[in-house]
Motif scaffolding. Structure first.
Motif, PDB file in Angstrom:
ATOM      1  N   ARG A 168      -7.123  -2.394  -4.326  1.00  0.00           N
ATOM      2  CA  ARG A 168      -7.254  -3.728  -4.922  1.00  0.00           C
ATOM      3  C   ARG A 168      -8.111  -3.672  -6.187  1.00  0.00           C
ATOM      4  NH1 ARG A 168      -9.336  -8.293  -0.957  1.00  0.00           N
ATOM      5  NH2 ARG A 168     -10.902  -6.678  -0.644  1.00  0.00           N
ATOM      6  N   VAL A 218      -0.084 -13.592  -5.767  1.00  0.00           N
ATOM      7  CA  VAL A 218      -0.622 -12.284  -6.183  1.00  0.00           C
ATOM      8  C   VAL A 218      -1.904 -11.925  -5.435  1.00  0.00           C
ATOM      9  CG1 VAL A 218      -1.346 -10.851  -8.132  1.00  0.00           C
ATOM     10  CG2 VAL A 218       0.314 -12.662  -8.516  1.00  0.00           C
ATOM     11  N   TYR A 219      -2.819 -12.861  -5.332  1.00  0.00           N
ATOM     12  CA  TYR A 219      -4.099 -12.545  -4.685  1.00  0.00           C
ATOM     13  C   TYR A 219      -3.908 -12.292  -3.184  1.00  0.00           C
ATOM     14  CZ  TYR A 219      -6.965 -13.988  -8.741  1.00  0.00           C
ATOM     15  OH  TYR A 219      -7.568 -14.099  -9.967  1.00  0.00           O
ATOM     16  N   PRO A 273      -3.725   9.049   3.288  1.00  0.00           N
ATOM     17  CA  PRO A 273      -3.453   8.345   2.033  1.00  0.00           C
ATOM     18  C   PRO A 273      -2.037   8.618   1.543  1.00  0.00           C
ATOM     19  CG  PRO A 273      -4.894  10.227   1.682  1.00  0.00           C
ATOM     20  CD  PRO A 273      -4.760  10.062   3.159  1.00  0.00           C
ATOM     21  N   GLN A 287       4.974   0.033  -4.671  1.00  0.00           N
ATOM     22  CA  GLN A 287       3.849  -0.631  -3.994  1.00  0.00           C
ATOM     23  C   GLN A 287       3.927  -2.142  -4.223  1.00  0.00           C
ATOM     24  OE1 GLN A 287       0.258   1.652  -4.559  1.00  0.00           O
ATOM     25  NE2 GLN A 287      -1.070   0.039  -3.771  1.00  0.00           N
ATOM     26  N   GLU A 345      -5.233  -4.621   1.072  1.00  0.00           N
ATOM     27  CA  GLU A 345      -6.557  -3.987   1.165  1.00  0.00           C
ATOM     28  C   GLU A 345      -7.188  -4.175   2.543  1.00  0.00           C
ATOM     29  OE1 GLU A 345      -7.618  -2.487  -1.615  1.00  0.00           O
ATOM     30  OE2 GLU A 345      -9.694  -1.974  -1.103  1.00  0.00           O
ATOM     31  N   GLU A 346      -7.043  -5.369   3.080  1.00  0.00           N
ATOM     32  CA  GLU A 346      -7.818  -5.712   4.277  1.00  0.00           C
ATOM     33  C   GLU A 346      -7.062  -5.478   5.587  1.00  0.00           C
ATOM     34  OE1 GLU A 346      -9.027  -9.715   3.360  1.00  0.00           O
ATOM     35  OE2 GLU A 346     -10.067  -9.031   1.543  1.00  0.00           O
ATOM     36  N   ARG A 398       0.828  -1.218   0.000  1.00  0.00           N
ATOM     37  CA  ARG A 398       0.000   0.000   0.000  1.00  0.00           C
ATOM     38  C   ARG A 398       0.861   1.266   0.000  1.00  0.00           C
ATOM     39  NH1 ARG A 398      -5.715  -0.452  -0.557  1.00  0.00           N
ATOM     40  NH2 ARG A 398      -6.437   1.687  -0.582  1.00  0.00           N
ATOM     41  N   GLU A 421      -5.532   6.535  -4.624  1.00  0.00           N
ATOM     42  CA  GLU A 421      -4.580   5.473  -4.345  1.00  0.00           C
ATOM     43  C   GLU A 421      -4.801   4.297  -5.301  1.00  0.00           C
ATOM     44  OE1 GLU A 421      -4.187   5.569   0.432  1.00  0.00           O
ATOM     45  OE2 GLU A 421      -6.210   5.316  -0.365  1.00  0.00           O
ATOM     46  N   LEU A 424      -6.157  -1.946  -9.057  1.00  0.00           N
ATOM     47  CA  LEU A 424      -5.037  -2.806  -9.459  1.00  0.00           C
ATOM     48  C   LEU A 424      -5.507  -3.958 -10.340  1.00  0.00           C
ATOM     49  CD1 LEU A 424      -2.214  -4.046  -9.444  1.00  0.00           C
ATOM     50  CD2 LEU A 424      -2.610  -4.810  -7.097  1.00  0.00           C
ATOM     51  N   ARG A 445     -11.778 -11.613  -9.232  1.00  0.00           N
ATOM     52  CA  ARG A 445     -10.552 -11.438 -10.021  1.00  0.00           C
ATOM     53  C   ARG A 445     -10.410 -12.484 -11.103  1.00  0.00           C
ATOM     54  NH1 ARG A 445      -7.176 -10.379  -4.544  1.00  0.00           N
ATOM     55  NH2 ARG A 445      -8.363 -12.224  -3.966  1.00  0.00           N
ATOM     56  N   MET A 501      -2.450  -8.858  -2.586  1.00  0.00           N
ATOM     57  CA  MET A 501      -3.499  -7.843  -2.823  1.00  0.00           C
ATOM     58  C   MET A 501      -4.451  -7.778  -1.631  1.00  0.00           C
ATOM     59  SD  MET A 501      -4.942  -8.444  -6.676  1.00  0.00           S
ATOM     60  CE  MET A 501      -3.929  -8.327  -8.160  1.00  0.00           C
ATOM     61  N   ASP A 502      -4.840  -8.952  -1.144  1.00  0.00           N
ATOM     62  CA  ASP A 502      -5.824  -8.999  -0.058  1.00  0.00           C
ATOM     63  C   ASP A 502      -5.291  -8.408   1.241  1.00  0.00           C
ATOM     64  OD1 ASP A 502      -7.782 -10.115  -1.632  1.00  0.00           O
ATOM     65  OD2 ASP A 502      -7.310 -12.183  -1.071  1.00  0.00           O
ATOM     66  N   GLU A 547       2.171  -4.955  -3.717  1.00  0.00           N
ATOM     67  CA  GLU A 547       1.156  -5.797  -4.363  1.00  0.00           C
ATOM     68  C   GLU A 547       1.038  -5.463  -5.856  1.00  0.00           C
ATOM     69  OE1 GLU A 547       0.698  -3.417  -2.228  1.00  0.00           O
ATOM     70  OE2 GLU A 547      -1.208  -2.364  -2.441  1.00  0.00           O
ATOM     71  N   VAL A 548       1.320  -4.213  -6.224  1.00  0.00           N
ATOM     72  CA  VAL A 548       1.295  -3.829  -7.638  1.00  0.00           C
ATOM     73  C   VAL A 548       2.530  -4.412  -8.334  1.00  0.00           C
ATOM     74  CG1 VAL A 548       1.153  -1.894  -9.250  1.00  0.00           C
ATOM     75  CG2 VAL A 548       0.087  -1.710  -6.984  1.00  0.00           C
ATOM     76  N   ALA A 581       2.106  -8.044  -9.088  1.00  0.00           N
ATOM     77  CA  ALA A 581       1.210  -8.235 -10.240  1.00  0.00           C
ATOM     78  C   ALA A 581       1.933  -7.906 -11.547  1.00  0.00           C
ATOM     79  CB  ALA A 581      -0.039  -7.359 -10.086  1.00  0.00           C
TER      80      ALA A 581
END
Lengths: 351, 351
Positions: free
Chosen positions: B286, A263-264, A281, A244, A271-272, A234, B283, B289, B316, A267-268, A246-247, A250
């Motif tokens: 998820r 990858v998933y 931000p 970043q 976000e979570e 993030r 930003e 992205l 996804r 990402m999770d 997670e980006v 990917a």
């Protein structure tokens, strides 16, 4: 997971990339060093499940950085390191150490807690102060990284000489560190190439996003031969944040470059687990942009704003001038004298 | 202002870059098309004072996009265009038109208000539907741009053929548009080169930041010969937003590439006028992205989430499959059938 879209063309590389996650170290700047043990445990656990190879945990300014000058940590970093080690099965925990802030004693203490990596960081022209710490890290059996901060301030040849010193002390990997987010892609290419051509050990890259180039620079670094890359979930890091993670995972997946990271899952967790703890931000604001544009440390911003007010100047003019002077961390005093000079010049030759 | 730091090396280019600001068009997606006339006036005035050459104003989906399907505009776009024209002295106002959403009648109406540019946008493989609109825009005396959306879906040669069609209809400039933020730098290089090699007119690039590559891709485009570039102040645009204009202007200044735009003024308007109206930070989440990773339109996300819930899938996986099908805008119906197929495959071959 469903395999992602792959490119036919791809970068000219078939290296495997080793990613170090820095949200729990560089990212502590972004949350004023307020990590709790619970937060670190949940983030480290999720990173471990996503199979991230290395997770760096320390105060933002490295071991023993917690101070009035650099910002006080809410939780003792050794407690955070111990907690993370206890929940990780695949990921190794790393620490950052800036000789002069942290000492051999802090390194020994962290090693006892079960870390697997130490990164010894110096200003780009001061690699010689890392000799003892690198040697001790090797004795402790740690993967040892030389970390050349503010790499934009040294031309490629000088940077390679400094990296060569760190290699001679025993570093297993040497990083080009774009601390101010000031490098442009062609400058990253030149620097990484200079290192890969003169070192026998792998080369790494640590980017910041102040000029919105953390990802572009990271791809340039990989194309030029870097195989160790820092990312921050993030974007959590100093200034405008880091590449970043997670980006990046990917993007590398799209390029068919192996990181071993799911990858998933990455990402999770971004976000979570990470996004909800952000205090603000990670956007590129006027403040973070000017740091990258001028190529100066983020700690200079507040000082420049104060000096600007005192002398009736634009803080940006002061920071650009400071950047030209290639001021390093700790030289915040220089700001008032530079501002005084600028103000004098302005009175004598009004535009 | 104090001249910024310049690079000795620089990109291999001495073109002047013409920037089009899209925060008042693409950026309307980011604020649910809720621009007021007062906001548009203050932003356009500040952009004009910073000497931005072109400012695009329309509904996010182009003229006449205001609808239940694409989102209702708070203020009639013709009113916004008229207001902006009235306050600009240096900047020219442009409009976006997607044939099928907007018509010749809307173009005529905007032309009467004093615009200087029209951009005719089609899906990357459908340039032939732009012939009449490009011809009419030329008759109206406007700088006329062909805008090839979702350019990641066409290989370089096909993209160049489509661009050539737009040039043959009279386009003064043709853009490679990375609508989904799905392109990687080497793919941008290949595409821009294909266009510069086959067209006589200038080539442009419009980037999105879903893979954190808007700036890196933009520099790759400029290095490959693009001379018209889109930016969005404070990243305000669909998905993860566009190439951030104030950052781009600073980066190009560092490279010694002329834009004619005042670096400090564009930084100031981003911070003081645009940032306060953001509904949410720009930003890379998820959601944005995965759009870049799969290479699909942002309008597909919500549909995929609904389908995922219905069929017990990960949204996804559906979006990646949709990306492989190269689905275009308007094909949202395809999502349910793709999800049904995926669910069937999952039942038959459980992982």
């Amino acid at each position: 997971m469903n395999p992602g879209p792959r490119e036919e063309e791809g970068l000219k590389t078939n290296q495997r990339i080793t990613i170090t996650e820095v949200a729990l170290r560089d990212g502590s700047h972004a949350i004023n060093h307020q990590y709790t043990a619970d937060q670190v445990i949940s983030i480290a656990k999720a990173l471990d499940e996503a199979n991230v190879p290395y997770i760096e945990i320390s105060h933002g300014d490295g071991l023993a950085g917690s101070s009035l000058q650099y910002g006080l940590s809410r939780t003792n970093e050794m407690e955070l390191i111990e907690a993370a080690v206890s929940v990780c099965t695949a990921s190794k925990i790393g620490v950052l150490l800036l000789p002069g802030i942290g000492t051999i004693r802090h390194l020994n203490e962290a090693a006892k807690l079960g870390i697997g990596m130490a990164r010894i960081a110096t200003h780009v022209t001061e690699a010689d102060i890392s000799a003892q710490h690198i040697a001790r890290s090797k004795e402790l059996g740690l993967h040892t990284v030389g970390f050349l901060m503010m790499s934009h301030m040294a031309p490629p040849r000088l940077l390679a000489e400094q990296a060569k010193l760190m290699e001679s002390y025993g570093a297993d990997t040497v990083y080009v560190v774009d601390s101010a987010g000031a490098l442009l892609p062609h400058q990253v290419t030149e620097r990484i190439r200079a290192l890969t051509q003169s070192l026998s050990v792998p080369v790494g890259f640590h980017g910041h996003n102040n000029l919105s180039l953390a990802m572009g620079n990271t791809l340039a670094a990989i194309e030029a031969g870097a195989t160790w890359i820092d990312g921050s979930v993030r974007c959590l890091g100093a200034g405008a944040g880091n590449t970043q993670t997670e980006v990046l995972v990917a993007v590398l997946d799209r390029l068919g470059i192996e990181t071993g990271i799911d990858v998933y899952k990455i990402m999770d967790l971004a976000e979570e687990i990470v996004a909800p703890i952000l205090l603000k931000p990670q956007e590129i604001t006027r403040g973070s942009l000017i740091l990258g544009y001028a190529g100066v440390y983020s700690s200079f911003l507040l000082h420049a704003e104060r000096a600007a007010e005192k002398f009736g100047l634009d803080a940006r003019d002061i920071l650009l001038e400071i950047g030209r002077h290639k001021a390093v961390g700790g030289q915040e005093d220089m700001i008032m004298s530079v501002a005084a000079e600028l103000a004098k010049g302005k009175r004598e030759a009004p535009v």
